[in-house]
Every structure is written in C-alpha cells, then in structure tokens.
Motif scaffolding. Structure first.
Motif, PDB file in Angstrom:
ATOM      1  N   ARG A   1      60.661  30.217  -4.443  1.00  0.00           N
ATOM      2  CA  ARG A   1      60.740  31.302  -5.413  1.00  0.00           C
ATOM      3  C   ARG A   1      61.783  32.346  -5.019  1.00  0.00           C
ATOM      4  O   ARG A   1      62.420  32.964  -5.867  1.00  0.00           O
ATOM      5  N   ALA A   2      61.944  32.551  -3.705  1.00  0.00           N
ATOM      6  CA  ALA A   2      62.843  33.608  -3.230  1.00  0.00           C
ATOM      7  C   ALA A   2      64.300  33.177  -3.187  1.00  0.00           C
ATOM      8  O   ALA A   2      65.194  34.023  -3.253  1.00  0.00           O
ATOM      9  N   MET A   3      64.556  31.885  -3.089  1.00  0.00           N
ATOM     10  CA  MET A   3      65.935  31.434  -2.872  1.00  0.00           C
ATOM     11  C   MET A   3      66.708  31.299  -4.183  1.00  0.00           C
ATOM     12  O   MET A   3      66.126  31.119  -5.252  1.00  0.00           O
ATOM     13  N   ALA A   4      68.011  31.402  -4.056  1.00  0.00           N
ATOM     14  CA  ALA A   4      68.894  31.214  -5.210  1.00  0.00           C
ATOM     15  C   ALA A   4      68.904  29.740  -5.613  1.00  0.00           C
ATOM     16  O   ALA A   4      68.583  28.854  -4.810  1.00  0.00           O
ATOM     17  N   PRO A   5      69.282  29.449  -6.876  1.00  0.00           N
ATOM     18  CA  PRO A   5      69.323  28.045  -7.335  1.00  0.00           C
ATOM     19  C   PRO A   5      70.211  27.153  -6.476  1.00  0.00           C
ATOM     20  O   PRO A   5      69.962  25.946  -6.380  1.00  0.00           O
TER      21      PRO A   5
ATOM     22  N   ASP B   1      66.337  16.465   1.429  1.00  0.00           N
ATOM     23  CA  ASP B   1      67.547  15.658   1.333  1.00  0.00           C
ATOM     24  C   ASP B   1      67.854  14.853   2.587  1.00  0.00           C
ATOM     25  O   ASP B   1      68.388  13.743   2.503  1.00  0.00           O
ATOM     26  N   GLU B   2      67.549  15.415   3.750  1.00  0.00           N
ATOM     27  CA  GLU B   2      68.045  14.784   4.969  1.00  0.00           C
ATOM     28  C   GLU B   2      67.208  15.210   6.166  1.00  0.00           C
ATOM     29  O   GLU B   2      66.705  16.338   6.226  1.00  0.00           O
ATOM     30  N   ILE B   3      67.058  14.297   7.125  1.00  0.00           N
ATOM     31  CA  ILE B   3      66.446  14.608   8.413  1.00  0.00           C
ATOM     32  C   ILE B   3      67.430  14.208   9.499  1.00  0.00           C
ATOM     33  O   ILE B   3      67.853  13.046   9.564  1.00  0.00           O
ATOM     34  N   ARG B   4      67.811  15.168  10.315  1.00  0.00           N
ATOM     35  CA  ARG B   4      68.746  14.905  11.407  1.00  0.00           C
ATOM     36  C   ARG B   4      68.015  15.041  12.741  1.00  0.00           C
ATOM     37  O   ARG B   4      67.409  16.075  13.021  1.00  0.00           O
ATOM     38  N   ASP B   5      68.075  14.011  13.546  1.00  0.00           N
ATOM     39  CA  ASP B   5      67.483  14.070  14.878  1.00  0.00           C
ATOM     40  C   ASP B   5      68.385  14.867  15.812  1.00  0.00           C
ATOM     41  O   ASP B   5      69.594  14.979  15.614  1.00  0.00           O
ATOM     42  N   THR B   6      67.791  15.421  16.845  1.00  0.00           N
ATOM     43  CA  THR B   6      68.524  16.105  17.908  1.00  0.00           C
ATOM     44  C   THR B   6      68.200  15.384  19.217  1.00  0.00           C
ATOM     45  O   THR B   6      67.327  14.512  19.246  1.00  0.00           O
ATOM     46  N   PRO B   7      68.856  15.736  20.323  1.00  0.00           N
ATOM     47  CA  PRO B   7      68.541  15.081  21.605  1.00  0.00           C
ATOM     48  C   PRO B   7      67.112  15.323  22.081  1.00  0.00           C
ATOM     49  O   PRO B   7      66.596  14.573  22.897  1.00  0.00           O
ATOM     50  N   SER B   8      66.456  16.375  21.591  1.00  0.00           N
ATOM     51  CA  SER B   8      65.063  16.634  21.938  1.00  0.00           C
ATOM     52  C   SER B   8      64.178  16.005  20.865  1.00  0.00           C
ATOM     53  O   SER B   8      64.681  15.440  19.893  1.00  0.00           O
ATOM     54  N   PRO B   9      62.841  16.113  20.983  1.00  0.00           N
ATOM     55  CA  PRO B   9      61.973  15.575  19.924  1.00  0.00           C
ATOM     56  C   PRO B   9      62.050  16.349  18.615  1.00  0.00           C
ATOM     57  O   PRO B   9      61.437  15.952  17.633  1.00  0.00           O
ATOM     58  N   THR B  10      62.782  17.458  18.585  1.00  0.00           N
ATOM     59  CA  THR B  10      62.873  18.285  17.393  1.00  0.00           C
ATOM     60  C   THR B  10      63.898  17.729  16.412  1.00  0.00           C
ATOM     61  O   THR B  10      64.959  17.262  16.809  1.00  0.00           O
ATOM     62  N   SER B  11      63.574  17.788  15.129  1.00  0.00           N
ATOM     63  CA  SER B  11      64.492  17.355  14.076  1.00  0.00           C
ATOM     64  C   SER B  11      64.861  18.540  13.185  1.00  0.00           C
ATOM     65  O   SER B  11      64.160  19.551  13.151  1.00  0.00           O
ATOM     66  N   VAL B  12      65.958  18.397  12.463  1.00  0.00           N
ATOM     67  CA  VAL B  12      66.414  19.399  11.505  1.00  0.00           C
ATOM     68  C   VAL B  12      66.285  18.794  10.112  1.00  0.00           C
ATOM     69  O   VAL B  12      66.925  17.788   9.798  1.00  0.00           O
ATOM     70  N   LEU B  13      65.445  19.413   9.273  1.00  0.00           N
ATOM     71  CA  LEU B  13      65.199  18.941   7.922  1.00  0.00           C
ATOM     72  C   LEU B  13      65.951  19.857   6.954  1.00  0.00           C
ATOM     73  O   LEU B  13      65.886  21.080   7.073  1.00  0.00           O
ATOM     74  N   ILE B  14      66.649  19.276   6.007  1.00  0.00           N
ATOM     75  CA  ILE B  14      67.453  20.040   5.059  1.00  0.00           C
ATOM     76  C   ILE B  14      66.908  19.788   3.661  1.00  0.00           C
ATOM     77  O   ILE B  14      66.800  18.634   3.212  1.00  0.00           O
ATOM     78  N   ALA B  15      66.514  20.868   2.971  1.00  0.00           N
ATOM     79  CA  ALA B  15      65.935  20.762   1.636  1.00  0.00           C
ATOM     80  C   ALA B  15      66.651  21.708   0.682  1.00  0.00           C
ATOM     81  O   ALA B  15      67.168  22.758   1.101  1.00  0.00           O
ATOM     82  N   ARG B  16      66.657  21.339  -0.606  1.00  0.00           N
ATOM     83  CA  ARG B  16      67.283  22.167  -1.632  1.00  0.00           C
ATOM     84  C   ARG B  16      66.380  22.187  -2.856  1.00  0.00           C
ATOM     85  O   ARG B  16      65.525  21.309  -3.024  1.00  0.00           O
ATOM     86  N   PRO B  17      66.597  23.146  -3.751  1.00  0.00           N
ATOM     87  CA  PRO B  17      65.762  23.209  -4.966  1.00  0.00           C
ATOM     88  C   PRO B  17      65.894  21.931  -5.801  1.00  0.00           C
ATOM     89  O   PRO B  17      66.983  21.341  -5.905  1.00  0.00           O
TER      90      PRO B  17
END
Length: 365
Positions: free
Chosen positions: A291-295, A348-364
């Motif tokens: 709700r807070a983010m721009a389109p 849209d995408e899940i990017r792994d990192t060298p640690s167990p943590t991942s970066v998830l990218i989402a859009r409206p």
C-alpha cells in the motif's frame, strides 16, 4: 520464477573432511563415522555450544589477544577454577576453538578470535544472547512446541517473547546487539548481491538498529532512508546512523509495521524480520508495504529460503528457533509465494548469497 527444484541451497562455506556440510554436530562427526557413534556424538554436540557460551561470558578469547597464556594465568584473570577451566578449554581446543600450544598453555585460533569483543564481526554478543537462561529453557522444552504448535518460550517463561523482552530492557538491548551483529554479517553479501544504485528513498521495515540502512547510505550518497522499528529501538538506531555519519539522510522512526509503514519509498527492505511472524501477520506486513510503495517500486526481502527435501541448509535449524521462540517460521519459496501474491506482490527472483541468507526481489502485481 525459480522453482523449488531449481533453487540451489546456499552453503555456509564449511564442511567435514568428507565434504559433508557442517551442520550442528558436524564438528564432531564425519560421513565415515558409524551411525550409532555419530548419533552419540550429535547428542553431545550441545556441549560445544554451552562451552562457547561460557568462553564468551568469561571473556576468555579477549584474554588471549596478546598471545598464548598458561591456564593458571587465565583462571586468575577470569576468576575461575584452574583445573575446570583447563578441561573446558581442552574440549574446545579439540574442535578448533583455542589451541593447546604446549601442555596447559592455550592460544587463539581464527574460531576463538570471533568471540573477542573488539574484532570486526565479533560473535560475542550472539553467543551471550544464545546463552540467555530464558532462551535455553525454551529449547529444553521444545517438545512442547512439537506437540502443540505453540512456542515453548512462553510455556517455559510465562510470557510471550516480545512481551518478555519489552519488560526487561537490558535483555532487549543484548538481543538488538546480537541481531545487529548478524545484520552486519550479511550486509556486505546483500550489497554485493543487489545493486542499490538509483534508489532515491529507501524504507527499512523492521530495521532494528539501522546497520543495513546506514551502510547503504554510506555507499550511495544521494540516497535518503527511513528505518522503522519499535519506539524503544529508535535511540539505538539513531546512535548507529550517527556514528556512520549519515544521520542527515537516515531518519529513525518508531512505529508498528503491522499497522502501517512510511509512504514515499521507491525501495522497501525487510531484513531478517518476515520469518518472525506467522502467515497472517507476515501477509499483513507485506500488504502494508504494498500500500505504501509506488506502482513502480520494489521490495527486497533478506531471509533464509531453504530448499525442499533432504538438502542441508541452516535455515531448517533456524526454523526450529522460530518454532520454540515465536509464532514465525522459515519458509521455502513455495511457502513464500502465496504470501506475496495475497499482499498484491509478485515474487520475481531469489538470489542466493555465500551465506544461508537469500535476497528476494518482489514488485507490485
């Protein structure tokens, strides 16, 4: 969208001599160990954790920063029983934490150095947080969680996690410092994985002490940011951003992200927070962001995303932490996707990192 079968697990960069991932108990076991012996060693692996907590509490690694010392000197410096201290350090040395350079004389190792107070990326606060008696009681009672689906922390301590810490500010401060340590640990990997160039205004939802926003602002001098967290955390976050030299561009705001999040961000970040909440509350948080983010805005979620099946991943053990302490969970991609869709977001995408943590990218949507 990446599927569960294609999503490759991140590793923690360590392993046994046989190449098996270094999961809990791995320091004491290898694939060649007979199953019954390996099970015996795994059952005793909690002793390693307890001794690490003891070493951190006593400040033993700090006592060795000047070089190896006899155990008698260490006992005098830490107010401990000489023979008992020797037995504890001998056990830790057998796992690579400390080294017995000659009989009764111990020195530092790369592992023990991580528990020093002043080293970059010190894990001492994490060890002290892991060793909190209240937290330990919860894991001693984890059978209650498995039987009922309810957090054993509340069962063992008489109050829910967040309420308990809110009433004990000194424990809350230790928790925030420990989480700040872990945040700094993954920040560099996240910054190498996602390009924040071009972001004008960032909103860090549940940003804790503000380490991530501060580092992003340092790297991108045209960026402004808001760090949103509970009002009691704001003074700690303000101090972090002040020390980072970005207080003129990073504002720290008190609030409840389950109610609303600041508007106007072209990029929103949720780091190591989504997993703290059950599906209903996690969806509410994501919906508030939507709700807070721009389109044309975006959301970056930093979290552990374990693969399905038997593949080893630290997130599968972090999930038991959620089971015992909170109502949250570590989610696979298949479990995350409907939360995002319900909130009006597209994962849209899940990017792994060298640690167990991942970066998830989402859009409206």
């Amino acid at each position: 969208m990446v599927t569960d079968t294609a999503h490759q697990p991140a590793t923690n960069g360590a392993g046994s001599a046989a190449g098996t991932p270094d999961m809990p108990g791995g320091a004491l076991s290898t694939a060649e160990t007979p199953p019954d012996v390996r099970m015996y060693q795994m059952l005793y692996s909690s002793i390693v954790s307890q001794l690490l907590i003891t070493a951190a509490e006593l400040g033993l690694p700090d006592e060795l920063t000047g070089g190896p010392r006899p155990v008698g000197e260490l006992a005098s410096a830490t107010g401990t029983h000489r023979d008992s201290l020797y037995r504890a350090m001998r056990a830790l040395a057998s796992t690579g934490v400390f080294t017995e350079v000659e009989p009764g004389v111990f020195g530092q190792t790369p592992l023990s150095e991580t528990l020093c107070s002043d080293v970059n990326g010190s894990m001492r606060d994490v060890a002290r947080y892991v060793g909190l008696p209240e937290r330990q009681r919860a894991f001693a009672a984890v059978t209650h969680s498995v039987r009922t689906g309810e957090p054993s922390f509340e069962h063992a301590n008489g109050a829910a996690w967040w309420e308990y810490f809110a009433e004990r500010p000194e424990l809350g401060t230790l928790f925030n410092r420990a989480m700040g340590t872990m945040s700094r640990r993954v920040n560099s990997e996240v910054l190498d994985t996602y390009d924040f160039t071009g972001v004008r205004h960032l909103v860090d939802v549940g940003g804790g002490q503000g380490h991530l926003a501060a580092e992003i602002a340092q790297r991108h001098p045209d960026l402004t940011a808001v760090v949103l967290d509970l009002p009691r955390v704001v003074p700690e976050a303000e101090e972090v951003v002040r020390r980072a030299g970005v207080a003129d561009r990073v504002r720290c705001a008190g609030g409840d992200f389950l109610e609303a999040v600041p508007e106007g961000g072209d990029l929103y970040v949720i780091s190591w927070t989504l997993h703290d909440w059950n599906d209903e509350d996690a969806t509410r948080m994501l919906s508030n962001v939507r709700r807070a983010m721009a389109p044309d805005g975006a959301l970056v979620v930093i979290d552990e995303v374990p693969p399905a099946g038997d593949s080893p991943h630290f997130g599968k053990f972090e999930d038991i932490v959620m089971l015992a302490l909170l109502h949250g969970r570590i989610r696979t991609e298949r479990e995350l996707d409907p939360l995002f869709r319900t909130a009006g977001l597209r994962l849209d995408e899940i990017r792994d990192t060298p640690s167990p943590t991942s970066v998830l990218i989402a859009r409206p949507e």
